[in-house]
Design a protein around this motif. Structure first.
Motif, PDB file in Angstrom:
ATOM      1  N   ARG A 177      10.547 -17.421  93.909  1.00 15.32           N
ATOM      2  CA  ARG A 177      10.988 -18.561  93.103  1.00 15.32           C
ATOM      3  C   ARG A 177      12.515 -18.638  92.983  1.00 15.32           C
ATOM      4  N   VAL A 178      13.197 -17.544  93.287  1.00 13.50           N
ATOM      5  CA  VAL A 178      14.656 -17.549  93.084  1.00 13.50           C
ATOM      6  C   VAL A 178      15.458 -17.329  94.372  1.00 13.50           C
ATOM      7  N   VAL A 179      14.740 -17.145  95.481  1.00 17.32           N
ATOM      8  CA  VAL A 179      15.419 -16.712  96.707  1.00 17.32           C
ATOM      9  C   VAL A 179      16.526 -17.683  97.147  1.00 17.32           C
ATOM     10  N   ASP A 180      16.317 -18.978  96.911  1.00 15.41           N
ATOM     11  CA  ASP A 180      17.311 -19.978  97.312  1.00 15.41           C
ATOM     12  C   ASP A 180      18.686 -19.705  96.709  1.00 15.41           C
ATOM     13  N   ARG A 181      18.666 -19.163  95.515  1.00 14.03           N
ATOM     14  CA  ARG A 181      19.900 -18.903  94.785  1.00 14.03           C
ATOM     15  C   ARG A 181      20.761 -17.824  95.464  1.00 14.03           C
ATOM     16  N   TYR A 182      20.132 -17.048  96.333  1.00 12.01           N
ATOM     17  CA  TYR A 182      20.823 -15.902  96.931  1.00 12.01           C
ATOM     18  C   TYR A 182      21.637 -16.255  98.158  1.00 12.01           C
ATOM     19  N   MET A 183      21.387 -17.442  98.688  1.00 11.68           N
ATOM     20  CA  MET A 183      22.063 -17.763  99.944  1.00 11.68           C
ATOM     21  C   MET A 183      22.934 -18.969  99.788  1.00 11.68           C
ATOM     22  N   GLU A 184      24.203 -18.786 100.122  1.00 15.95           N
ATOM     23  CA  GLU A 184      25.153 -19.885 100.068  1.00 15.95           C
ATOM     24  C   GLU A 184      24.749 -20.968 101.084  1.00 15.95           C
ATOM     25  N   VAL A 185      24.477 -20.517 102.318  1.00 18.50           N
ATOM     26  CA  VAL A 185      24.068 -21.446 103.369  1.00 18.50           C
ATOM     27  C   VAL A 185      22.551 -21.431 103.431  1.00 18.50           C
ATOM     28  N   LYS A 186      21.929 -22.488 102.977  1.00 15.33           N
ATOM     29  CA  LYS A 186      20.459 -22.516 102.863  1.00 15.33           C
ATOM     30  C   LYS A 186      19.801 -22.726 104.215  1.00 15.33           C
TER      31      LYS A 186
ATOM     32  N   SER B 126      21.893 -12.060  92.376  1.00 15.02           N
ATOM     33  CA  SER B 126      22.575 -13.110  93.157  1.00 15.02           C
ATOM     34  C   SER B 126      24.063 -13.205  92.813  1.00 15.02           C
ATOM     35  N   GLU B 127      24.465 -12.554  91.740  1.00 10.73           N
ATOM     36  CA  GLU B 127      25.882 -12.545  91.396  1.00 10.73           C
ATOM     37  C   GLU B 127      26.589 -11.465  92.215  1.00 10.73           C
ATOM     38  N   ASN B 128      27.867 -11.695  92.467  1.00 15.38           N
ATOM     39  CA  ASN B 128      28.646 -10.695  93.202  1.00 15.38           C
ATOM     40  C   ASN B 128      28.013 -10.367  94.553  1.00 15.38           C
ATOM     41  N   LEU B 129      27.514 -11.397  95.184  1.00 16.46           N
ATOM     42  CA  LEU B 129      26.793 -11.206  96.436  1.00 16.46           C
ATOM     43  C   LEU B 129      27.244 -12.264  97.437  1.00 16.46           C
ATOM     44  N   ASP B 130      27.533 -11.837  98.650  1.00 20.13           N
ATOM     45  CA  ASP B 130      27.778 -12.769  99.744  1.00 20.13           C
ATOM     46  C   ASP B 130      26.816 -12.408 100.877  1.00 20.13           C
TER      47      ASP B 130
ATOM     48  N   MET C  38      22.301  -0.923  98.066  1.00 21.42           N
ATOM     49  CA  MET C  38      22.823  -2.245  97.677  1.00 21.42           C
ATOM     50  C   MET C  38      22.772  -2.390  96.158  1.00 21.42           C
ATOM     51  N   VAL C  39      21.583  -2.146  95.628  1.00 20.56           N
ATOM     52  CA  VAL C  39      21.370  -2.334  94.185  1.00 20.56           C
ATOM     53  C   VAL C  39      22.249  -1.362  93.397  1.00 20.56           C
ATOM     54  N   PHE C  40      22.316  -0.135  93.892  1.00 26.79           N
ATOM     55  CA  PHE C  40      23.127   0.892  93.226  1.00 26.79           C
ATOM     56  C   PHE C  40      24.592   0.466  93.123  1.00 26.79           C
ATOM     57  N   TYR C  41      25.181   0.087  94.245  1.00 27.15           N
ATOM     58  CA  TYR C  41      26.607  -0.275  94.229  1.00 27.15           C
ATOM     59  C   TYR C  41      26.839  -1.587  93.486  1.00 27.15           C
ATOM     60  N   GLN C  42      25.908  -2.501  93.622  1.00 25.98           N
ATOM     61  CA  GLN C  42      26.076  -3.779  92.902  1.00 25.98           C
ATOM     62  C   GLN C  42      26.100  -3.524  91.399  1.00 25.98           C
ATOM     63  N   ASN C  43      25.218  -2.640  90.947  1.00 27.21           N
ATOM     64  CA  ASN C  43      25.194  -2.319  89.513  1.00 27.21           C
ATOM     65  C   ASN C  43      26.469  -1.620  89.049  1.00 27.21           C
ATOM     66  N   LEU C  44      27.161  -0.978  89.983  1.00 25.02           N
ATOM     67  CA  LEU C  44      28.428  -0.317  89.638  1.00 25.02           C
ATOM     68  C   LEU C  44      29.627  -1.246  89.816  1.00 25.02           C
ATOM     69  N   GLY C  45      29.380  -2.502  90.073  1.00 26.80           N
ATOM     70  CA  GLY C  45      30.473  -3.469  90.108  1.00 26.80           C
ATOM     71  C   GLY C  45      30.924  -3.905  91.490  1.00 26.80           C
ATOM     72  N   ALA C  46      30.273  -3.389  92.523  1.00 27.73           N
ATOM     73  CA  ALA C  46      30.694  -3.780  93.876  1.00 27.73           C
ATOM     74  C   ALA C  46      30.373  -5.241  94.149  1.00 27.73           C
ATOM     75  N   LYS C  47      31.236  -5.885  94.921  1.00 28.35           N
ATOM     76  CA  LYS C  47      30.857  -7.138  95.575  1.00 28.35           C
ATOM     77  C   LYS C  47      30.096  -6.760  96.834  1.00 28.35           C
ATOM     78  N   LEU C  48      28.925  -7.373  97.006  1.00 25.68           N
ATOM     79  CA  LEU C  48      28.105  -7.037  98.170  1.00 25.68           C
ATOM     80  C   LEU C  48      28.267  -8.073  99.275  1.00 25.68           C
ATOM     81  N   TYR C  49      28.472  -7.610 100.489  1.00 24.60           N
ATOM     82  CA  TYR C  49      28.432  -8.451 101.683  1.00 24.60           C
ATOM     83  C   TYR C  49      27.230  -8.005 102.509  1.00 24.60           C
ATOM     84  N   ILE C  50      26.308  -8.927 102.743  1.00 29.37           N
ATOM     85  CA  ILE C  50      25.126  -8.588 103.541  1.00 29.37           C
ATOM     86  C   ILE C  50      25.014  -9.575 104.698  1.00 29.37           C
ATOM     87  N   ALA C  51      25.085  -9.041 105.910  1.00 28.51           N
ATOM     88  CA  ALA C  51      25.014  -9.879 107.111  1.00 28.51           C
ATOM     89  C   ALA C  51      23.604  -9.864 107.681  1.00 28.51           C
TER      90      ALA C  51
END
Lengths: 369, 369
Positions: B360-369, B137-141, B88-101
Motif C-alpha cells: 500500500r505504500v511502495v509508491d512512496r519509496y520511488m521518486e521515478v514511478k 521512505s525518508e532519507n532514501l534515494d 540498510m535499515v540499521f544505517y538508516q535508523n542511525l541517520g544515514a541517507k540511503l542510496y539504493i540502485a
C-alpha cells in the motif's frame, strides 16, 4: 567539371568501390530542385548517401524529419567546418528538426580536454559561427553530451539508450571502426550511437527519418550505429539515413587540420590574414612560368583556390568563366587567388559582423545554459 | 564461537591474507555499542572493512553520511538477501541517507533481462521486502540505473560521471575484476562505479562519507571504484568506505543460489514450505546415529540450521544454550531443526503480513514511478 571532383583529400583511406558495392552506400543521382539550390548538392560536394529517399519524401510531403550532427569542441572553426554547418541551415530551412551534439564527453575521454574548456570552445568557436551562418533557435535541440537536457525524461532516455546499446555491440566492432580502443573511447562511441539514434525515442520525436551528414570516411560510425540499432529489440528505430561529402582540401592541398593554422582559413581570421594565407600557402594548379601558363593553361581541378571558389562563388556562370579562363591560360594563378581573396574578404567581413550579433542571442540556442 | 565463523561458502575464491595484507582491508575489531545491537555486527557476520572509522565518527558526531548499495533485480528475495537489507535499515535508523540502485542496466547487459521485467521484479521481490523489513521512505534515494531521477541535474550528473570515469579506467582493470568482459558488461561496471561515487557529486550530497556494504568477494569492485575515483580530477571524492560480510550458506551447505530454490528460503515462501525445505535440505552437523550424537555431540559450526539461528535468534543466551546443548549431544539435529522452524515460521508469518502493508505504500519509496 567532373561529378566526383576532388577526391585527393581522402586518398588512401577510402575504398570507394567497397563502400558503394559492399556496404550499400549509393551515389547521389537525381535530386529535387530544392536540393540543387544549395551549392553543396549542386556541385556534388555531397556525392553519396544511404536512404536519402526517405528524407526527400519527408520534405516533399512536408512530414517531420530530423537532421542530426555533432561537433568536436576543439580548435578553431574554419571553412572546412562550414560543410556541415551549411547543411544544418539548409535542412532547418526545409523544416527539419535539428539535433546538434557537442561531443564534450568524446573530447574528455579521447583528447583529455576538460568539460569546462569544451563548453567555452563549443560556444565561442562553433555555436557563434553556426548562428552567424544562419542557424535558427527554433526547431533546434543543441546539447552537450555531458549535460543532455533540462527535461529529466529526456536526460534519462538519452543515457539509458547509450547503456542499452552496449549490450548489442562487440569489442571487435569497435576495434574495426576506431582502431586502438580504450574504455573512454568506447563510452564515447556508444554515446555517439545514442546521439544518432535517440531522436527516435518516444521521449524525443518517436520513430522518424533521421539524416546524418558526414564525411565519407565517417561511414563506419554510421554503419556501427545502424548495426547496433538493428540488434536492439528494447526500442524500435527507423534505419538511419546518411549523406557523404568530400572534405575541403587544406590550403596546401593536403588535409585541412585544426592543429595547423596554415592549412585552413578560420572564420574569425582577419581578412588580411586570410589573404596572406591564400597568397602564401594555397596550392596552385598553374604552370611554372607565365609563358607556359598562357600556352598550356592551368589545372583548376587541383588548384586549391579554385576549389574554394567552387564553394564560395554561388553563381554558376561566374564560376564557369573562372574555370574556363584558368584552363585556357587567360587567367593567371595570382589573378585566380585575387578573385578568391575578394570573395573571402567580403565573406569574412560580413560573417564577422554576424558573429557580433550572434553573441547577443547565443543563450537562446541552448536549453542547458 | 569463533570470530571468523563460517568461511566455507566463499571458499576457494578469496585469498584473505592478500585482501587484508595486500589491499588494506582490515578486520573489524572494536565497534561502538550501537553497532553491536545489530546481530550482524555483534556476531561478526560483518567482519572486515575499509575506512569504517569515518562512518563511526559521522554517527558519533551526528554528521551526515551515506550508505550506498544496489540490488540485482532477478530471482526471488531470500534470506541471504537480508544481510544487506538489514544493514540498510540499521544505517538508516542511525541517520544515514540511503542510496539504493536497482541494477536494471546490469541485468539487461549482463543477463539479457528486459528493463520492464527488471522493474516488476525489483518492486515485487526486493523493494516490498525491504519495506517489510523496516526500510523507511525518508532519507532514501531508491532509483533504477536506467532511469536515475526526476531531477534533470541529477540525471545528467549521474550518467556524466559514468562517462567521465571511463577515461580513467583500462580494459585490463575490468578484465581483472570481471573476467570475460563485453561492452555491455563494461558499461554496467562503469555505471556501478558511478552508483558508488555519484552521491558525492554537488548535484547530490557533495563530498561525504559513503559506506558500501558488500560480500567479501565483491572487494575488487570497491577497489576498482576507488582507483578510478582517485585518478579522476574532474570531480573530488572522499575515499569510499566499505564493509565486508560473509554469505549465508545455502540450505545444503554450499552457496545460496537464486536459481536453485532448494538452496534458499524465500521471504515469500509459505511457512510450511520453508519447514519442509529445512527438514529435507538443511545440512546437519549431527552424528550418524542418535547414540553417537548423544555421546560425541553435534557440530554447530557446520550445521546450517544453527547458522540460520545465529541470524534469526536475537537473544544471545538462548543461542548459546542451543549451541552448547547441541555440542553436548543434549539436542538432536531434528530438535535443532524444529527450533529453527519455529523461529522461521514466526518470522515469515509476521513478515508476510508486513509485505501486504508494504504494497500500500511502495509508491512512496520511488521518486521515478
Amino acid at each position: 567539371m567532373p561529378d566526383v571532383f576532388n577526391p585527393w583529400e581522402v586518398k588512401g583511406d577510402i575504398d570507394y568501390d567497397k563502400l558503394i558495392k559492399g556496404f550499400g552506400v549509393e551515389l547521389i543521382k537525381d535530386l529535387p530542385d530544392v536540393f540543387n539550390e544549395e551549392v553543396l548538392f549542386r556541385r556534388k560536394f555531397i556525392f553519396a548517401h544511404r536512404g536519402i529517399g526517405r528524407i526527400i519524401n519527408a520534405i516533399h510531403y512536408k512530414k517531420p524529419f530530423v537532421m542530426m550532427t555533432g561537433l568536436m569542441p576543439t580548435g578553431k572553426f574554419h571553412i572546412g567546418h562550414m560543410m556541415v554547418a551549411k547543411q544544418m541551415v539548409f535542412y532547418q530551412n526545409l523544416g527539419a528538426k535539428l539535433y546538434i551534439a557537442v561531443a564534450d564527453i568524446e573530447a574528455y575521454n579521447a583528447r583529455g580536454q576538460s568539460l569546462a574548456e569544451s563548453k567555452k570552445n563549443a560556444i565561442e568557436e562553433y555555436i557563434l559561427n553556426y548562428i552567424a551562418l544562419g542557424l535558427k533557435s527554433e526547431n533546434l535541440d543543441l546539447y552537450f553530451q555531458s549535460n543532455r537536457s533540462n527535461h529529466q525524461h529526456k536526460a534519462n532516455a538519452y543515457y539509458r539508450l547509450q547503456n542499452v546499446l552496449a549490450r548489442h555491440a562487440t569489442f571487435n566492432e569497435f576495434k574495426a571502426v576506431y582502431g586502438e580502443i580504450t574504455p573512454g573511447k568506447m563510452l564515447a562511441a556508444l554515446l555517439q550511437a545514442s546521439d544518432m539514434l535517440h531522436p527516435q525515442l518516444k521521449e524525443f520525436e518517436g520513430p522518424i527519418p533521421v539524416i546524418v551528414p558526414v564525411g565519407i570516411d565517417q561511414d563506419p560510425h554510421i554503419r556501427l550505429a545502424r548495426d547496433i540499432a538493428s540488434k536492439c529489440k528494447e526500442f524500435k528505430f527507423m534505419e538511419l539515413c546518411s549523406s557523404y561529402h568530400y572534405f575541403m582540401p587544406g590550403l596546401s592541398g593536403g588535409k585541412m587540420s585544426s592543429s595547423d593554422s596554415t592549412s585552413f582559413i578560420a572564420l574569425t581570421d582577419d581578412p588580411d590574414v586570410a589573404a596572406k594565407k591564400i597568397k602564401k600557402y594555397a596550392f596552385s594548379g598553374g604552370r611554372d612560368t607565365v609563358e607556359e601558363h598562357r600556352k598550356h593553361g592551368g589545372n583548376p581541378d587541383i588548384d586549391v583556390s579554385f576549389q574554394y571558389l567552387r564553394y564560395f562563388e554561388d553563381n554558376d556562370k561566374e564560376l564557369k568563366k573562372v574555370h574556363d579562363d584558368y584552363k585556357a591560360g587567360k587567367l593567371l594563378s595570382g589573378e585566380l587567388k585575387q578573385i578568391l581573396i575578394e570573395k573571402m574578404t567580403k565573406f569574412l567581413e560580413d560573417h564577422q559582423k554576424n558573429i557580433e550579433k550572434a553573441k547577443r542571442v547565443v543563450d537562446r540556442y541552448m536549453e542547458v545554459k
